[in-house]
Design a protein around this motif. Structure first.
Motif, PDB file in Angstrom:
ATOM      1  N   PRO A   1     -24.003  28.807  -7.577  1.00 53.76           N
ATOM      2  CA  PRO A   1     -23.616  27.942  -8.754  1.00 53.76           C
ATOM      3  C   PRO A   1     -24.629  26.691  -8.458  1.00 53.76           C
ATOM      4  CG  PRO A   1     -21.552  28.463  -7.726  1.00 53.76           C
ATOM      5  CD  PRO A   1     -22.626  28.922  -6.755  1.00 53.76           C
ATOM      6  N   LYS A   2     -25.231  26.170  -7.328  1.00 51.22           N
ATOM      7  CA  LYS A   2     -25.824  24.947  -7.197  1.00 51.22           C
ATOM      8  C   LYS A   2     -27.217  25.281  -7.551  1.00 51.22           C
ATOM      9  CE  LYS A   2     -23.878  22.650  -3.174  1.00 51.22           C
ATOM     10  NZ  LYS A   2     -23.885  22.387  -1.870  1.00 51.22           N
ATOM     11  N   LEU A   3     -27.835  26.738  -7.263  1.00 47.82           N
ATOM     12  CA  LEU A   3     -29.184  27.119  -7.714  1.00 47.82           C
ATOM     13  C   LEU A   3     -29.225  27.273  -8.973  1.00 47.82           C
ATOM     14  CD1 LEU A   3     -32.089  27.766  -7.040  1.00 47.82           C
ATOM     15  CD2 LEU A   3     -31.016  30.035  -6.169  1.00 47.82           C
ATOM     16  N   LYS A   4     -28.137  27.897  -9.615  1.00 43.51           N
ATOM     17  CA  LYS A   4     -28.097  28.084 -11.008  1.00 43.51           C
ATOM     18  C   LYS A   4     -28.194  26.704 -12.034  1.00 43.51           C
ATOM     19  CE  LYS A   4     -25.091  32.176 -11.652  1.00 43.51           C
ATOM     20  NZ  LYS A   4     -23.763  32.713 -11.809  1.00 43.51           N
ATOM     21  N   LYS A   5     -27.603  25.774 -11.358  1.00 45.37           N
ATOM     22  CA  LYS A   5     -27.688  24.234 -11.965  1.00 45.37           C
ATOM     23  C   LYS A   5     -29.135  23.781 -11.944  1.00 45.37           C
ATOM     24  CE  LYS A   5     -25.496  19.914 -12.496  1.00 45.37           C
ATOM     25  NZ  LYS A   5     -24.951  20.172 -13.636  1.00 45.37           N
ATOM     26  N   ILE A   6     -30.050  24.255 -11.277  1.00 44.15           N
ATOM     27  CA  ILE A   6     -31.250  23.531 -11.171  1.00 44.15           C
ATOM     28  C   ILE A   6     -32.457  24.667 -11.431  1.00 44.15           C
ATOM     29  CG2 ILE A   6     -31.149  22.168  -9.355  1.00 44.15           C
ATOM     30  CD1 ILE A   6     -32.598  23.941  -7.426  1.00 44.15           C
ATOM     31  N   VAL A   7     -31.949  26.091 -11.865  1.00 48.21           N
ATOM     32  CA  VAL A   7     -32.940  26.894 -12.442  1.00 48.21           C
ATOM     33  C   VAL A   7     -33.429  26.495 -13.791  1.00 48.21           C
ATOM     34  CG1 VAL A   7     -33.192  29.299 -13.201  1.00 48.21           C
ATOM     35  CG2 VAL A   7     -31.978  28.882 -10.943  1.00 48.21           C
ATOM     36  N   GLY A   8     -34.888  26.510 -13.999  1.00 47.85           N
ATOM     37  CA  GLY A   8     -35.261  26.146 -15.107  1.00 47.85           C
ATOM     38  C   GLY A   8     -35.740  24.564 -15.339  1.00 47.85           C
ATOM     39  N   ALA A   9     -34.959  23.664 -14.318  1.00 48.31           N
ATOM     40  CA  ALA A   9     -35.395  22.483 -14.248  1.00 48.31           C
ATOM     41  C   ALA A   9     -36.648  21.896 -14.469  1.00 48.31           C
ATOM     42  CB  ALA A   9     -34.608  21.509 -13.278  1.00 48.31           C
ATOM     43  N   VAL A  10     -37.587  22.885 -13.724  1.00 51.82           N
ATOM     44  CA  VAL A  10     -39.232  22.576 -13.299  1.00 51.82           C
ATOM     45  C   VAL A  10     -39.782  23.516 -14.162  1.00 51.82           C
ATOM     46  CG1 VAL A  10     -40.841  22.643 -11.632  1.00 51.82           C
ATOM     47  CG2 VAL A  10     -38.781  21.773 -11.055  1.00 51.82           C
ATOM     48  N   LYS A  11     -40.719  22.868 -15.273  1.00 49.94           N
ATOM     49  CA  LYS A  11     -41.506  23.628 -16.168  1.00 49.94           C
ATOM     50  C   LYS A  11     -42.999  23.541 -15.543  1.00 49.94           C
ATOM     51  CE  LYS A  11     -38.243  24.141 -19.034  1.00 49.94           C
ATOM     52  NZ  LYS A  11     -37.401  25.107 -18.864  1.00 49.94           N
ATOM     53  N   LEU A  12     -43.482  24.891 -15.356  1.00 54.24           N
ATOM     54  CA  LEU A  12     -44.870  24.935 -14.447  1.00 54.24           C
ATOM     55  C   LEU A  12     -45.782  25.212 -15.781  1.00 54.24           C
ATOM     56  CD1 LEU A  12     -43.724  27.004 -11.492  1.00 54.24           C
ATOM     57  CD2 LEU A  12     -44.379  24.588 -11.453  1.00 54.24           C
ATOM     58  N   PRO A  13     -47.057  24.916 -15.349  1.00 49.73           N
ATOM     59  CA  PRO A  13     -48.178  25.345 -16.497  1.00 49.73           C
ATOM     60  C   PRO A  13     -48.000  26.651 -16.608  1.00 49.73           C
ATOM     61  CG  PRO A  13     -48.911  23.671 -15.042  1.00 49.73           C
ATOM     62  CD  PRO A  13     -47.502  23.928 -14.549  1.00 49.73           C
ATOM     63  N   ALA A  14     -48.667  27.272 -17.897  1.00 48.15           N
ATOM     64  CA  ALA A  14     -48.763  28.757 -18.083  1.00 48.15           C
ATOM     65  C   ALA A  14     -49.978  29.210 -17.056  1.00 48.15           C
ATOM     66  CB  ALA A  14     -49.133  28.971 -19.547  1.00 48.15           C
ATOM     67  N   ASN A  15     -50.799  28.646 -16.685  1.00 47.98           N
ATOM     68  CA  ASN A  15     -51.682  28.986 -15.663  1.00 47.98           C
ATOM     69  C   ASN A  15     -51.416  28.773 -14.452  1.00 47.98           C
ATOM     70  OD1 ASN A  15     -52.155  26.424 -15.748  1.00 47.98           O
ATOM     71  ND2 ASN A  15     -54.408  26.342 -16.106  1.00 47.98           N
ATOM     72  N   PHE A  16     -50.094  28.528 -14.028  1.00 48.97           N
ATOM     73  CA  PHE A  16     -49.914  28.228 -12.537  1.00 48.97           C
ATOM     74  C   PHE A  16     -50.285  29.277 -11.724  1.00 48.97           C
ATOM     75  CE2 PHE A  16     -46.871  27.737  -9.029  1.00 48.97           C
ATOM     76  CZ  PHE A  16     -47.275  26.747  -8.292  1.00 48.97           C
ATOM     77  N   ASP A  17     -50.757  29.285 -10.455  1.00 47.04           N
ATOM     78  CA  ASP A  17     -51.018  30.430  -9.635  1.00 47.04           C
ATOM     79  C   ASP A  17     -50.315  30.173  -8.613  1.00 47.04           C
ATOM     80  OD1 ASP A  17     -51.980  32.325  -8.048  1.00 47.04           O
ATOM     81  OD2 ASP A  17     -54.029  32.070  -8.539  1.00 47.04           O
ATOM     82  N   GLU A  18     -49.054  30.834  -8.320  1.00 49.00           N
ATOM     83  CA  GLU A  18     -48.301  30.590  -7.153  1.00 49.00           C
ATOM     84  C   GLU A  18     -48.913  30.677  -5.973  1.00 49.00           C
ATOM     85  OE1 GLU A  18     -43.887  31.822  -5.583  1.00 49.00           O
ATOM     86  OE2 GLU A  18     -44.676  32.630  -7.460  1.00 49.00           O
ATOM     87  N   LYS A  19     -49.580  32.022  -5.918  1.00 49.75           N
ATOM     88  CA  LYS A  19     -50.343  32.382  -4.438  1.00 49.75           C
ATOM     89  C   LYS A  19     -51.343  31.362  -3.911  1.00 49.75           C
ATOM     90  CE  LYS A  19     -49.502  37.346  -4.775  1.00 49.75           C
ATOM     91  NZ  LYS A  19     -50.123  38.635  -4.463  1.00 49.75           N
ATOM     92  N   LYS A  20     -52.137  31.075  -4.903  1.00 50.10           N
ATOM     93  CA  LYS A  20     -53.234  29.967  -4.720  1.00 50.10           C
ATOM     94  C   LYS A  20     -52.455  28.848  -4.045  1.00 50.10           C
ATOM     95  CE  LYS A  20     -56.972  27.325  -6.910  1.00 50.10           C
ATOM     96  NZ  LYS A  20     -57.441  27.113  -8.138  1.00 50.10           N
TER      97      LYS A  20
END
Length: 81
Positions: free
Chosen positions: A51-70
């Protein structure tokens, strides 16, 4: 249908729980109900989101071109060098 429940809980725990519920904007009843649902969920599996994680899921909006691996590589490089 809701049913009234009387609990005996350590005073310190109650104070902390009331503070947490106020910070999160949820009632103690809701927190306890969700916790009990989580404990008794018959379909509980390793992929269950708390439930704690569900509450924060979607709280951060990343740019469309965000490269997680990089970004992760850059973070570890700066941390360890």
């Amino acid at each position: 249908m809701t049913t009234k429940l009387t609990l005996t809980v350590d005073e310190t725990v109650i104070k902390k729980a009331k503070s947490y519920s106020k910070q999160t904007g949820r009632s103690l009843s809701e927190l306890i109900e969700k916790y009990l649902e989580t404990l008794t969920d018959e379909h509980h599996d390793a992929k269950h989101i708390s439930p704690k994680l569900k509450k924060i899921v979607g709280a951060v909006k990343l740019p469309a071109n965000f490269d997680e691996k990089k970004e992760l590589g850059a973070y570890f490089e700066s941390k360890h060098l």
